[in-house]
Design a protein around this motif. Structure first.
Motif, PDB file in Angstrom:
ATOM      1  N   ALA A 100     -31.082  -2.430 -73.265  1.00 56.77           N
ATOM      2  CA  ALA A 100     -31.132  -2.273 -71.811  1.00 56.77           C
ATOM      3  C   ALA A 100     -32.511  -1.883 -71.313  1.00 56.77           C
ATOM      4  CB  ALA A 100     -30.108  -1.236 -71.363  1.00 56.77           C
ATOM      5  N   SER A 101     -33.292  -1.212 -72.148  1.00 56.13           N
ATOM      6  CA  SER A 101     -34.576  -0.691 -71.682  1.00 56.13           C
ATOM      7  C   SER A 101     -35.769  -1.461 -72.236  1.00 56.13           C
ATOM      8  CB  SER A 101     -34.695   0.792 -72.056  1.00 56.13           C
ATOM      9  OG  SER A 101     -34.528   0.974 -73.453  1.00 56.13           O
ATOM     10  N   GLN A 102     -35.551  -2.704 -72.656  1.00 60.20           N
ATOM     11  CA  GLN A 102     -36.648  -3.523 -73.164  1.00 60.20           C
ATOM     12  C   GLN A 102     -37.480  -4.087 -72.012  1.00 60.20           C
ATOM     13  OE1 GLN A 102     -37.848  -4.477 -76.205  1.00 60.20           O
ATOM     14  NE2 GLN A 102     -36.498  -2.998 -77.187  1.00 60.20           N
ATOM     15  N   PRO A 103     -38.802  -3.920 -72.022  1.00 59.84           N
ATOM     16  CA  PRO A 103     -39.636  -4.538 -70.991  1.00 59.84           C
ATOM     17  C   PRO A 103     -39.668  -6.052 -71.164  1.00 59.84           C
ATOM     18  CG  PRO A 103     -41.006  -3.508 -72.667  1.00 59.84           C
ATOM     19  CD  PRO A 103     -39.592  -3.125 -72.982  1.00 59.84           C
ATOM     20  N   GLY A 104     -40.024  -6.751 -70.093  1.00 63.64           N
ATOM     21  CA  GLY A 104     -40.078  -8.205 -70.141  1.00 63.64           C
ATOM     22  C   GLY A 104     -40.812  -8.753 -68.935  1.00 63.64           C
ATOM     23  N   PRO A 105     -40.887 -10.071 -68.817  1.00 62.03           N
ATOM     24  CA  PRO A 105     -41.678 -10.677 -67.745  1.00 62.03           C
ATOM     25  C   PRO A 105     -40.974 -10.654 -66.390  1.00 62.03           C
ATOM     26  CG  PRO A 105     -40.635 -12.382 -69.055  1.00 62.03           C
ATOM     27  CD  PRO A 105     -40.325 -11.084 -69.737  1.00 62.03           C
ATOM     28  N   ILE A 106     -41.776 -10.574 -65.342  1.00 65.06           N
ATOM     29  CA  ILE A 106     -41.312 -10.809 -63.975  1.00 65.06           C
ATOM     30  C   ILE A 106     -41.758 -12.215 -63.604  1.00 65.06           C
ATOM     31  CG2 ILE A 106     -41.461 -10.100 -61.563  1.00 65.06           C
ATOM     32  CD1 ILE A 106     -42.076  -7.280 -62.502  1.00 65.06           C
TER      33      ILE A 106
ATOM     34  N   ILE B 112     -30.568  -6.179 -57.278  1.00 62.76           N
ATOM     35  CA  ILE B 112     -30.694  -7.428 -56.541  1.00 62.76           C
ATOM     36  C   ILE B 112     -31.092  -7.117 -55.097  1.00 62.76           C
ATOM     37  CG2 ILE B 112     -29.529  -9.542 -55.825  1.00 62.76           C
ATOM     38  CD1 ILE B 112     -29.911  -9.198 -58.867  1.00 62.76           C
ATOM     39  N   GLY B 113     -32.131  -7.803 -54.617  1.00 62.61           N
ATOM     40  CA  GLY B 113     -32.624  -7.564 -53.264  1.00 62.61           C
ATOM     41  C   GLY B 113     -33.734  -6.538 -53.185  1.00 62.61           C
ATOM     42  N   GLN B 114     -34.070  -5.896 -54.308  1.00 58.65           N
ATOM     43  CA  GLN B 114     -35.124  -4.877 -54.299  1.00 58.65           C
ATOM     44  C   GLN B 114     -36.476  -5.518 -54.011  1.00 58.65           C
ATOM     45  OE1 GLN B 114     -35.161  -2.380 -57.794  1.00 58.65           O
ATOM     46  NE2 GLN B 114     -37.317  -1.812 -57.523  1.00 58.65           N
ATOM     47  N   ARG B 115     -37.273  -4.862 -53.163  1.00 61.05           N
ATOM     48  CA  ARG B 115     -38.612  -5.363 -52.843  1.00 61.05           C
ATOM     49  C   ARG B 115     -39.694  -4.387 -53.287  1.00 61.05           C
ATOM     50  NH1 ARG B 115     -42.290  -5.067 -48.527  1.00 61.05           N
ATOM     51  NH2 ARG B 115     -40.911  -3.757 -47.260  1.00 61.05           N
ATOM     52  N   LYS B 116     -39.472  -3.102 -53.067  1.00 60.58           N
ATOM     53  CA  LYS B 116     -40.490  -2.108 -53.399  1.00 60.58           C
ATOM     54  C   LYS B 116     -40.377  -1.690 -54.866  1.00 60.58           C
ATOM     55  CE  LYS B 116     -40.730  -0.265 -48.693  1.00 60.58           C
ATOM     56  NZ  LYS B 116     -40.612   0.954 -47.838  1.00 60.58           N
ATOM     57  N   GLY B 117     -41.497  -1.239 -55.401  1.00 57.76           N
ATOM     58  CA  GLY B 117     -41.496  -0.692 -56.750  1.00 57.76           C
ATOM     59  C   GLY B 117     -41.500  -1.723 -57.857  1.00 57.76           C
ATOM     60  N   LEU B 118     -41.831  -2.982 -57.544  1.00 53.36           N
ATOM     61  CA  LEU B 118     -41.847  -4.023 -58.571  1.00 53.36           C
ATOM     62  C   LEU B 118     -43.174  -4.067 -59.324  1.00 53.36           C
ATOM     63  CD1 LEU B 118     -40.091  -6.959 -56.643  1.00 53.36           C
ATOM     64  CD2 LEU B 118     -39.065  -5.218 -58.122  1.00 53.36           C
ATOM     65  N   GLY B 119     -44.216  -3.481 -58.753  1.00 51.22           N
ATOM     66  CA  GLY B 119     -45.508  -3.457 -59.431  1.00 51.22           C
ATOM     67  C   GLY B 119     -46.200  -4.801 -59.478  1.00 51.22           C
ATOM     68  N   ILE B 120     -45.934  -5.659 -58.497  1.00 52.73           N
ATOM     69  CA  ILE B 120     -46.570  -6.976 -58.437  1.00 52.73           C
ATOM     70  C   ILE B 120     -47.146  -7.184 -57.045  1.00 52.73           C
ATOM     71  CG2 ILE B 120     -45.095  -8.024 -60.197  1.00 52.73           C
ATOM     72  CD1 ILE B 120     -43.389  -9.193 -57.957  1.00 52.73           C
ATOM     73  N   SER B 121     -48.065  -8.132 -56.936  1.00 51.12           N
ATOM     74  CA  SER B 121     -48.636  -8.468 -55.631  1.00 51.12           C
ATOM     75  C   SER B 121     -48.515  -9.966 -55.413  1.00 51.12           C
ATOM     76  CB  SER B 121     -50.106  -8.041 -55.562  1.00 51.12           C
ATOM     77  OG  SER B 121     -50.866  -8.692 -56.565  1.00 51.12           O
TER      78      SER B 121
ATOM     79  N   GLU C  59     -39.808  -2.963 -66.516  1.00 53.81           N
ATOM     80  CA  GLU C  59     -39.616  -1.859 -67.462  1.00 53.81           C
ATOM     81  C   GLU C  59     -38.246  -1.874 -68.120  1.00 53.81           C
ATOM     82  OE1 GLU C  59     -40.344   1.613 -65.164  1.00 53.81           O
ATOM     83  OE2 GLU C  59     -42.501   1.232 -64.952  1.00 53.81           O
ATOM     84  N   GLY C  60     -37.415  -2.831 -67.780  1.00 59.54           N
ATOM     85  CA  GLY C  60     -36.044  -2.902 -68.283  1.00 59.54           C
ATOM     86  C   GLY C  60     -35.148  -3.405 -67.170  1.00 59.54           C
ATOM     87  N   LEU C  61     -34.370  -4.448 -67.420  1.00 58.33           N
ATOM     88  CA  LEU C  61     -33.584  -5.086 -66.360  1.00 58.33           C
ATOM     89  C   LEU C  61     -32.642  -4.133 -65.612  1.00 58.33           C
ATOM     90  CD1 LEU C  61     -32.692  -8.537 -67.993  1.00 58.33           C
ATOM     91  CD2 LEU C  61     -34.478  -8.022 -66.312  1.00 58.33           C
TER      92      LEU C  61
ATOM     93  N   ALA D  81     -35.832 -11.611 -68.439  1.00 56.33           N
ATOM     94  CA  ALA D  81     -36.772 -11.811 -67.337  1.00 56.33           C
ATOM     95  C   ALA D  81     -36.152 -11.380 -66.012  1.00 56.33           C
ATOM     96  CB  ALA D  81     -37.187 -13.276 -67.256  1.00 56.33           C
ATOM     97  N   LEU D  82     -36.987 -10.793 -65.176  1.00 58.25           N
ATOM     98  CA  LEU D  82     -36.602 -10.438 -63.815  1.00 58.25           C
ATOM     99  C   LEU D  82     -37.119 -11.543 -62.902  1.00 58.25           C
ATOM    100  CD1 LEU D  82     -35.258  -7.977 -62.314  1.00 58.25           C
ATOM    101  CD2 LEU D  82     -37.595  -7.242 -61.777  1.00 58.25           C
ATOM    102  N   ILE D  83     -36.214 -12.211 -62.195  1.00 62.96           N
ATOM    103  CA  ILE D  83     -36.593 -13.347 -61.360  1.00 62.96           C
ATOM    104  C   ILE D  83     -36.749 -12.873 -59.919  1.00 62.96           C
ATOM    105  CG2 ILE D  83     -36.052 -15.704 -60.691  1.00 62.96           C
ATOM    106  CD1 ILE D  83     -36.379 -15.225 -63.729  1.00 62.96           C
ATOM    107  N   VAL D  84     -37.902 -13.169 -59.339  1.00 61.57           N
ATOM    108  CA  VAL D  84     -38.196 -12.738 -57.974  1.00 61.57           C
ATOM    109  C   VAL D  84     -38.523 -13.948 -57.109  1.00 61.57           C
ATOM    110  CG1 VAL D  84     -39.031 -10.489 -58.747  1.00 61.57           C
ATOM    111  CG2 VAL D  84     -40.656 -12.375 -58.463  1.00 61.57           C
TER     112      VAL D  84
END
Length: 397
Positions: free
Chosen positions: A223-229, A248-257, A241-243, A273-276
């Motif tokens: 559950a806590s394995q990091p992976g790609p966004i 779902i629907g989160q916008r803030k705190g993703l650490g991407i621009s 940092e872990g799926l 993978a976290l799909i945005v």
């Protein structure tokens, strides 16, 4: 336990809180033969400033429940359910998160523990009913039992009770379902209960410190394995940092621009993978619910209109529900909705009447559908789903 032959026996699931205490007091006042019973549930060891204990059954909670039972003059028992709770509810919570879903453990606890395990213990004591402090109402009609919302719209708990069937609806009592929370506190004062002003806990009961991130990191390596966004087109924007730590629907705190605001669209467990994507990709007009329970015991033969709640505190959203067989139903909303999350409950209502519900399926679950169900989904989708436009997307909280 010998039953008073002139009274119906009720086992009350007591927690030491005001709701279950008032439920017990009301039943005593109504002349039932009342027995108090409290479950000792599992909690993770060695966490928190005090001795580890499940928040639903701390030593203080047990002392309060025992004190209330003594004041009411009813017997009180504690049932040890620690191992069963750990193997079912806690493991379910861990496994669901590890598979990219966001579970509601209260639904599963009602399904497997409170209204199965505890109900069986109550019946073994020759009880006629199991009563709890839930804010919901059971009404007996010529067509059978109905589960209806609690009178207090801010406290209604019918959402987590949609797992009950006709037999169990006939075996349970919700004595405070026809009261508001302020009225329940007034009743507690009237009965002289020492818990009248006691506060409520909002955290998951088995977390020692309320930190589910830390809990999953400790109990589930997957559950806590990091992976790609990733974007929907496959472009990598960063690392998560872990799926389980994203919604779902989160916008803030993703650490991407990016040049436009990006939201969490889904979790791809196979690729970790976290799909945005942009808001235009976020609206969803169709969902499939699995493990569906129809409280009447009879799935509808035709599509039915309903209000659908997709989270415990969410408002009902208008839509159509189609039974697909094999415990699955399709929900088609009249408008695209925001935040449909695999693992949460999708519960169907006709006004105040809870018709039934199930668990929102993810892509993996959809692949398990039968060919017939898949054909049904495509047919209804083709008839009811317009193309989605950004202006059509409505955010529901």
């Amino acid at each position: 336990m010998k039953q008073n032959s002139n009274k119906k026996r009720v086992v009350v699931a007591m927690s030491g809180g005001v709701d279950s205490s008032v439920a017990a007091a009301l039943l005593v006042e109504q002349g039932y033969d009342v027995v108090g019973m409290m479950m000792r549930l599992w909690s993770e060891p060695g966490i928190g400033p005090a001795a580890p204990a499940n928040r639903c059954c701390t030593p203080d909670q047990m002392a309060d429940a025992r004190r209330v039972a003594g004041l009411l003059g009813i017997p009180f028992y504690v049932v040890d359910v620690q191992d069963h709770f750990r193997q079912t509810i806690v493991q379910f919570f861990i496994d669901e998160h590890a598979n990219g879903r966001t579970p509601n453990p209260c639904i599963e606890c009602n399904r497997q523990i409170r209204f199965t395990y505890l109900l069986e213990r109550a019946l073994a004591l020759d009880a006629n009913y199991l009563a709890t402090g839930h804010y919901a109402q059971v009404v007996h009609t010529p067509d059978g039992y109905q589960l209806r919302k609690g009178l207090d719209p801010n406290k209604d708990q019918s959402y987590v009770l949609h797992v009950l069937d006709q037999e169990k609806l006939g075996q349970v009592l919700f004595p405070i379902g026809g009261y508001t929370k302020p009225e329940v506190r007034e009743l507690a004062q009237k009965f002289g209960l020492p818990v009248a002003s006691k506060s409520e806990s909002q955290d998951l009961c088995f977390l020692g410190d309320g930190d589910y991130r830390r809990f999953l990191q400790e109990y589930s390596q997957k559950a806590s394995q990091p992976g790609p966004i990733l974007t929907s087109s496959g472009e990598e924007l960063g690392q998560h940092e872990g799926l389980p730590f994203y919604t779902i629907g989160q916008r803030k705190g993703l650490g991407i621009s990016a040049s436009v605001p990006l939201f969490v669209l889904r979790k791809d467990v196979a690729r970790n993978a976290l799909i945005v994507g942009p808001k235009s990709e976020l609206g969803q007009q169709i969902l499939i619910a699995r493990d569906v329970n129809w409280l009447s015991g009879r799935p509808p033969q035709e599509p039915i209109p309903a209000q659908i709640k997709i989270r415990y505190k969410a408002k009902g959203i208008q839509g159509m529900v189609v039974d697909l067989g094999n415990g699955r139903s399709q929900v088609t909303f009249h408008e695209p909705v925001f935040g449909v999350t695999a693992g949460q409950g999708a519960v169907f209502y006709d006004g105040d009447v809870c018709l039934g519900g199930g668990i929102i399926a993810d892509g993996v679950n959809l692949l398990e559908d039968t060919a017939t169900s898949a054909d049904s989904v495509q047919a209804v989708t083709a008839q009811t789903t317009p193309s989605l436009q950004l202006a059509d997307i409505q955010v529901h909280s």
